[in-house]
Design an enzyme around this catalytic site. Sequence first.
Site, PDB file in Angstrom:
ATOM      1  N   ARG A  19     -81.472  69.072 -23.636  1.00  0.00           N
ATOM      2  CA  ARG A  19     -82.291  67.855 -23.748  1.00  0.00           C
ATOM      3  C   ARG A  19     -83.065  67.844 -25.076  1.00  0.00           C
ATOM      4  NH1 ARG A  19     -85.226  69.311 -18.180  1.00  0.00           N
ATOM      5  NH2 ARG A  19     -83.182  70.250 -17.867  1.00  0.00           N
ATOM      6  N   LYS A  62     -80.563  83.823 -20.027  1.00  0.00           N
ATOM      7  CA  LYS A  62     -79.779  83.649 -18.796  1.00  0.00           C
ATOM      8  C   LYS A  62     -79.382  85.017 -18.254  1.00  0.00           C
ATOM      9  CE  LYS A  62     -77.477  79.256 -19.855  1.00  0.00           C
ATOM     10  NZ  LYS A  62     -78.009  78.484 -18.732  1.00  0.00           N
TER      11      LYS A  62
HETATM   12  N1  BES Z   1     -76.124  74.604 -20.418  1.00  0.00           N
HETATM   13  C1  BES Z   1     -77.004  74.712 -19.332  1.00  0.00           C
HETATM   14  C2  BES Z   1     -76.547  73.944 -18.093  1.00  0.00           C
HETATM   15  C3  BES Z   1     -75.317  74.471 -17.431  1.00  0.00           C
HETATM   16  C4  BES Z   1     -75.415  75.435 -16.454  1.00  0.00           C
HETATM   17  C5  BES Z   1     -74.093  74.000 -17.773  1.00  0.00           C
HETATM   18  C6  BES Z   1     -74.276  75.925 -15.845  1.00  0.00           C
HETATM   19  C7  BES Z   1     -72.947  74.480 -17.174  1.00  0.00           C
HETATM   20  C8  BES Z   1     -73.054  75.437 -16.207  1.00  0.00           C
HETATM   21  C9  BES Z   1     -78.390  74.163 -19.700  1.00  0.00           C
HETATM   22  O1  BES Z   1     -78.734  74.342 -21.026  1.00  0.00           O
HETATM   23  C10 BES Z   1     -79.385  74.912 -18.876  1.00  0.00           C
HETATM   24  O2  BES Z   1     -79.452  76.093 -18.998  1.00  0.00           O
HETATM   25  N2  BES Z   1     -80.105  74.196 -18.027  1.00  0.00           N
HETATM   26  C11 BES Z   1     -81.048  74.773 -17.153  1.00  0.00           C
HETATM   27  C12 BES Z   1     -82.251  73.888 -17.130  1.00  0.00           C
HETATM   28  C13 BES Z   1     -83.428  74.446 -16.395  1.00  0.00           C
HETATM   29  C14 BES Z   1     -83.984  75.644 -17.124  1.00  0.00           C
HETATM   30  C15 BES Z   1     -84.468  73.371 -16.269  1.00  0.00           C
HETATM   31  C16 BES Z   1     -80.436  74.909 -15.759  1.00  0.00           C
HETATM   32  O3  BES Z   1     -79.707  74.004 -15.348  1.00  0.00           O
HETATM   33  O4  BES Z   1     -80.679  75.918 -15.102  1.00  0.00           O
HETATM   34 ZN    ZN Z   2     -79.612  76.240 -21.416  1.00  0.00          ZN
END
Ligand code: BES
Ligand code: ZN
Length: 485
Positions: free
Chosen positions: A335, A261
């Site tokens: 997931r 990230k």
């Molecule tokens: N934990 C994150 C989702 C999230 C983002 C929660 C911001 C709270 C605040 C999750 O694991 C994630 O990173 N999801 C990605 C999925 C994508 C790569 C398909 C996302 O939402 O960007």
């Molecule tokens: Zn994530």
Amino acid sequence: MKISLGDKKASVQIIVDFVSTDKSLNSLSKSLQNSIHKSIKEKRIKKEAGQCLHLASGKSPDNLVFFLGSELSKEKIRHAGAKAINFLKSNKYSSAQINLSGLLNNGVPEDDALCATAEGALLADYEFNKFKSKKSEQNLNVTINSPKNKSTSNFLKMAEVLAEATNFTKYLGDSPGNFMTPSQLAKEASEFCGSVGVKVTAWNKNQIIKEKMDSLLGVSLGSSEEPRFIIMDYKGGNPKDQPVCLVGKGLTFDSGGISLKPGAGMEEMKYDMCGGGAVIGAMYAIAKLKLPVNVIGIVPATENMPGPSANKPGDIRAARNGITIEINNTDAEGRLILADALVYASEQKPKAIFDAATLTGAMMIALGNTHTGFFTRNPELADRIRAAASLSGEQVWQMPLVDEHCKDMKGTFADLTNLAPSKNAGSATAAAFLESFVEKNIPWAHFDIAGTAWSVGSRLPYCTAKGASGVMVRTFFEIAKSYCA
Ligand code: BES
Ligand code: ZN
Ligand code: ZN
């Protein structure tokens, strides 16, 4: 802070009332009624919901009046209870008497008035100061002017347990990743829920391997912290009754893994275990209030880090039910860990499965921090969820989940991919992925709490501005209650 029932002298009287109806205020002294009417005339306060009037009389007690408007809801009373506590704390009062006579005289049921006031007050009292060397120590004694008897004591206890459970979930979410590791989360679950008779088991890495949870395992391999698979078993119903399963994402820190990230805001990814936290909080409340129902809480817990053994984009792993998954973005890890947990939940032959997860950024974009989006293809479950949420006051909104979303999750080199071809409808494609791991005929609903689990204090007076909200604890409790005979 302590809340008790009955009449006691206090330095401030807090009056929660409609004001906008004719019958309002008539339980108050004439002089107080006059001061309030005078303030309305002088436009220091309007007769509408959410207004608050501080009348410092010069002699004790001061008075603080909350106007709730005419269309009353339990949530508005919760807000008044919370605002009262915020006011008392910031003005350093040590005692207060909350006067609910106006509500009761206007026909608000006592359980609603009492529970909601106490719940709002106790939720607002939460502070996260475990890691501060100087802790604020403010003793606050609050009494509510309802006579103490068996039913009022029960209402108060209900509010206390729900607030305690929710505040514990906030504590789990606010705790930093270096402290709230998967093994620490398991320890917290075992102590907190164990104290009210829930049987808590936590599988370690070896057991997770033996149990063929390769999808959960893969996410954990980039970290030096071992994963845990936490199972909380509460038997309040007939031993032969099918259980209800509550599943929560327990990602104690999400760096994104190899699909790292961006740095800005990454510190907030300690709250990626709030779904799991909500399940732990709900299990506690369900058990402490002895709901006559069987409930199994399930929390897959791990970090998502980019260490040398981490999942790499393109890796393929098989979940516990044999479905293979192409991992095309290691940041879509929630997931992956829920897949194994949902297979395990399905094996328990439950009446229904509910999961909560901070699953997608797309959910925040769709609904912000006002509503938790939920996904289900079962209309009966959707009605049950809406009914439960209206009792808890937590706002939910049903989102679409259809076959097109499932098609997007088909893999090229494996059965499924964890990454949809487009970012659009990212919450729905994530939900569609999860659906593959729930046995066909089991009613299932998924709650994406990415937007509502954190930083909702600007909207809710009983949450801190920056921090975990404890969302879903009280809705999960109401859902479990809806299965009681
Ligand atoms: N934990 C994150 C989702 C999230 C983002 C929660 C911001 C709270 C605040 C999750 O694991 C994630 O990173 N999801 C990605 C999925 C994508 C790569 C398909 C996302 O939402 O960007
Ligand atoms: Zn994530
Ligand atoms: Zn995540």
